[in-house]
Scaffold this motif. Structure first.
Motif, PDB file in Angstrom:
ATOM      1  N   VAL A 109       0.372  -0.157 -12.573  1.00 29.49           N
ATOM      2  CA  VAL A 109      -0.329   0.781 -13.443  1.00 29.49           C
ATOM      3  C   VAL A 109      -0.612   2.044 -12.642  1.00 29.49           C
ATOM      4  O   VAL A 109      -0.759   1.985 -11.415  1.00 29.49           O
ATOM      5  N   VAL A 110      -0.664   3.183 -13.329  1.00 30.76           N
ATOM      6  CA  VAL A 110      -1.056   4.432 -12.688  1.00 30.76           C
ATOM      7  C   VAL A 110      -2.138   5.094 -13.542  1.00 30.76           C
ATOM      8  O   VAL A 110      -2.161   4.945 -14.770  1.00 30.76           O
ATOM      9  N   THR A 111      -3.033   5.802 -12.886  1.00 33.26           N
ATOM     10  CA  THR A 111      -4.131   6.484 -13.583  1.00 33.26           C
ATOM     11  C   THR A 111      -4.723   7.531 -12.639  1.00 33.26           C
ATOM     12  O   THR A 111      -4.485   7.492 -11.430  1.00 33.26           O
ATOM     13  N   ASP A 112      -5.497   8.465 -13.213  1.00 27.98           N
ATOM     14  CA  ASP A 112      -6.227   9.426 -12.383  1.00 27.98           C
ATOM     15  C   ASP A 112      -7.694   9.047 -12.257  1.00 27.98           C
ATOM     16  O   ASP A 112      -8.472   9.764 -11.620  1.00 27.98           O
ATOM     17  N   ASP A 113      -8.063   7.932 -12.899  1.00 27.74           N
ATOM     18  CA  ASP A 113      -9.476   7.537 -12.936  1.00 27.74           C
ATOM     19  C   ASP A 113      -9.747   6.481 -11.853  1.00 27.74           C
ATOM     20  O   ASP A 113      -9.304   5.329 -11.968  1.00 27.74           O
ATOM     21  N   ARG A 114     -10.473   6.872 -10.844  1.00 29.72           N
ATOM     22  CA  ARG A 114     -10.733   5.995  -9.697  1.00 29.72           C
ATOM     23  C   ARG A 114     -11.423   4.693 -10.102  1.00 29.72           C
ATOM     24  O   ARG A 114     -11.057   3.609  -9.652  1.00 29.72           O
ATOM     25  N   MET A 115     -12.421   4.816 -11.011  1.00 21.54           N
ATOM     26  CA  MET A 115     -13.169   3.623 -11.434  1.00 21.54           C
ATOM     27  C   MET A 115     -12.266   2.640 -12.169  1.00 21.54           C
ATOM     28  O   MET A 115     -12.360   1.423 -11.972  1.00 21.54           O
ATOM     29  N   ALA A 140       2.384   6.480  -7.101  1.00 22.23           N
ATOM     30  CA  ALA A 140       1.388   7.392  -7.671  1.00 22.23           C
ATOM     31  C   ALA A 140       1.850   8.841  -7.489  1.00 22.23           C
ATOM     32  O   ALA A 140       1.811   9.635  -8.438  1.00 22.23           O
ATOM     33  N   ARG A 141       2.331   9.162  -6.296  1.00 21.65           N
ATOM     34  CA  ARG A 141       2.786  10.531  -6.021  1.00 21.65           C
ATOM     35  C   ARG A 141       3.967  10.876  -6.918  1.00 21.65           C
ATOM     36  O   ARG A 141       4.033  11.958  -7.498  1.00 21.65           O
ATOM     37  N   ALA A 159      -2.249   4.273  -8.035  1.00 21.26           N
ATOM     38  CA  ALA A 159      -1.326   3.266  -8.557  1.00 21.26           C
ATOM     39  C   ALA A 159      -1.790   1.910  -8.047  1.00 21.26           C
ATOM     40  O   ALA A 159      -2.254   1.799  -6.909  1.00 21.26           O
ATOM     41  N   VAL A 160      -1.680   0.895  -8.905  1.00 22.87           N
ATOM     42  CA  VAL A 160      -2.019  -0.476  -8.512  1.00 22.87           C
ATOM     43  C   VAL A 160      -0.831  -1.362  -8.859  1.00 22.87           C
ATOM     44  O   VAL A 160      -0.420  -1.413 -10.022  1.00 22.87           O
ATOM     45  N   GLU A 204       0.835  -1.217   0.000  1.00 22.37           N
ATOM     46  CA  GLU A 204       0.000   0.000   0.000  1.00 22.37           C
ATOM     47  C   GLU A 204       0.862   1.255   0.000  1.00 22.37           C
ATOM     48  O   GLU A 204       0.580   2.223  -0.717  1.00 22.37           O
ATOM     49  N   ALA A 205       1.928   1.240   0.805  1.00 24.97           N
ATOM     50  CA  ALA A 205       2.789   2.425   0.876  1.00 24.97           C
ATOM     51  C   ALA A 205       3.480   2.656  -0.466  1.00 24.97           C
ATOM     52  O   ALA A 205       3.563   3.795  -0.939  1.00 24.97           O
TER      53      ALA A 205
END
Ligand SMILES: *Cc1c(COP(=O)(O)O)cnc(C)c1O
Length: 382
Positions: free
Chosen positions: A211-217, A60-61, A68-69, A53-54
């Motif tokens: 993966v990184v994205t700004d889309d929560r869904m 992501a930051r 980020a996942v 998680e960290a």
């Protein structure tokens, strides 16, 4: 008396230049990694948990993204990015022909078909014009590959993608820390995929990706797909048919220890690349260009020569290891050749001419000197 057969040249060990050497970089982080791994062993925390998680938050930051996942590797990250955006059976996805096969494999993995696109002759990257010309009626997405570490004209590619109704995915597996107009690779696409394979600019001690994205869904969908289709917070509710592609805690711990060093390591790559470019100015090999406005993260330093294979053998005979990324474009691989398709002359010619020179953050200026000297000598002897 020498026991070497007469036709074998003996090279001084200190004159050997390895293509990649991670020993120094890894030794520097080993004490911190050991401390974190011991804690994980004690806690019995191996998949998911605090370190994962960290790292997801920190990654992501770093990329300037909201989500980020973590995934098991970069290939899965690309496939999950596509699936998360709804790409699937019957769809077509535009990809450059001269990429690592994983870019195409990820498209196939979700049941879609890769459409191979030719690239710019100086940068070997996708251009807005080439993508616009290659759009097919079934095309739903384009995967933009930041090959060798350089982001192409992503503003132009975004305009073309929007006009054609294509999702834009970044394959940033070679571009951690690369920038375009100051913005980091991975901050441009609807989703961006990274690999943390050990030799990448940010490497784990095994396979890992994100993966990184700004889309929560989209982020939630990707997380669920990589975790058996689970509903968040309900481990026994499987909403969709997913799979298993998760970042493990041991790798997340390594990545957290290494992330604070990434920018410095990329700067070292850039300095070595600048030295190569300056010292190769008088030698008859052409460095692959970087688009105006982009700062390559120099995952690889690639030059071109019509005599590539011969040059490569001569360098090897003098103790300088090189690579070819990649000797066969995807559309000419047996796995994809059956798909037919047009000749893609730029990618095909490049595959015969490209040569990746040794480059890694622990490399010394003297080693770059030596590679350039050996290359100049070989060129003269051709
Ligand atoms: C390394 C790489 C991948 C795949 O990453 P893995 O972690 O090895 O699965 C995908 N695309 C490109 C361009 C790469 O260099």
């Amino acid at each position: 008396m020498s026991l070497s057969p007469p036709d074998v040249r003996v090279i001084d060990l200190d004159r050997i230049v390895r293509f990649v050497d991670l020993t120094g970089e890894n030794a520097a982080v080993t004490p911190d990694v050991e401390r974190r791994w011991r804690a994980l062993l004690q806690a019995g925390e191996f998949v998911g948990g605090c370190e994962v998680e960290a790292f997801e938050q920190e990654w992501a930051r770093y990329c300037g993204r909201t989500h980020a996942v973590g995934t098991a590797n970069g290939t899965d990250a690309l496939a999950l990015a596509l699936a998360g955006l709804g790409v699937g059976a019957g769809d077509e996805v535009l990809v450059p022909a001269n990429t690592f096969i994983a870019t195409a494999e990820a498209v196939s993995a979700v049941g879609a078909r890769p459409v191979f696109v030719d690239v710019d002759p100086t940068t070997l990257l996708l251009t807005p014009e080439a993508v616009a010309a290659a759009v097919t009626p079934r095309a739903v997405a384009v995967v933009v590959v930041h090959l060798f570490g350089a982001v192409p004209d992503i503003e132009g590619l975004r305009r073309v993608a929007d006009r054609a109704g294509l999702a834009l995915i970044e394959d940033a597996a070679q571009a951690h820390g690369g920038r375009r107009h100051g913005r980091l690779a991975g901050s441009f696409g609807d989703v961006a995929a990274f690999s943390f394979y050990p030799t990448k600019n940010l490497g784990a001690f095994g396979d890992a990706g994100a993966v990184v994205t700004d889309d929560r869904m989209v982020a939630d969908r990707i997380r669920s797909l990589g975790n058996h289709g689970r509903r968040a917070g309900s481990p026994n509710a499987h909403d969709v048919v997913g799979g298993n592609s998760r970042l493990d805690a041991l790798q997340a711990a390594v990545l957290r220890v290494k992330l604070p060093h990434l920018d410095r390591r990329v700067a070292q790559r850039q300095a070595l690349a600048a030295q190569y470019a300056a010292q190769l100015a008088g030698v008859d090999v052409q460095p692959v260009g970087v688009p105006v406005g982009s700062e390559s993260a120099y995952h690889l330093f690639v030059v071109r020569s019509a005599q590539r294979d011969l040059l490569r053998e001569m360098l090897a005979a003098d103790g300088v290891a090189t690579g070819v990324h990649y000797p066969v474009p995807c559309h000419r691989q047996p796995a994809y050749r059956c798909a037919g398709g047009p000749a893609l002359p730029v990618a095909e010619r490049a595959a015969r001419e490209i040569l990746s020179l040794p480059l890694h953050p622990g490399m010394t200026e003297e080693q770059v000197d030596r590679v350039c000297d050996v290359l100049a000598q070989a060129e003269r002897a051709l």
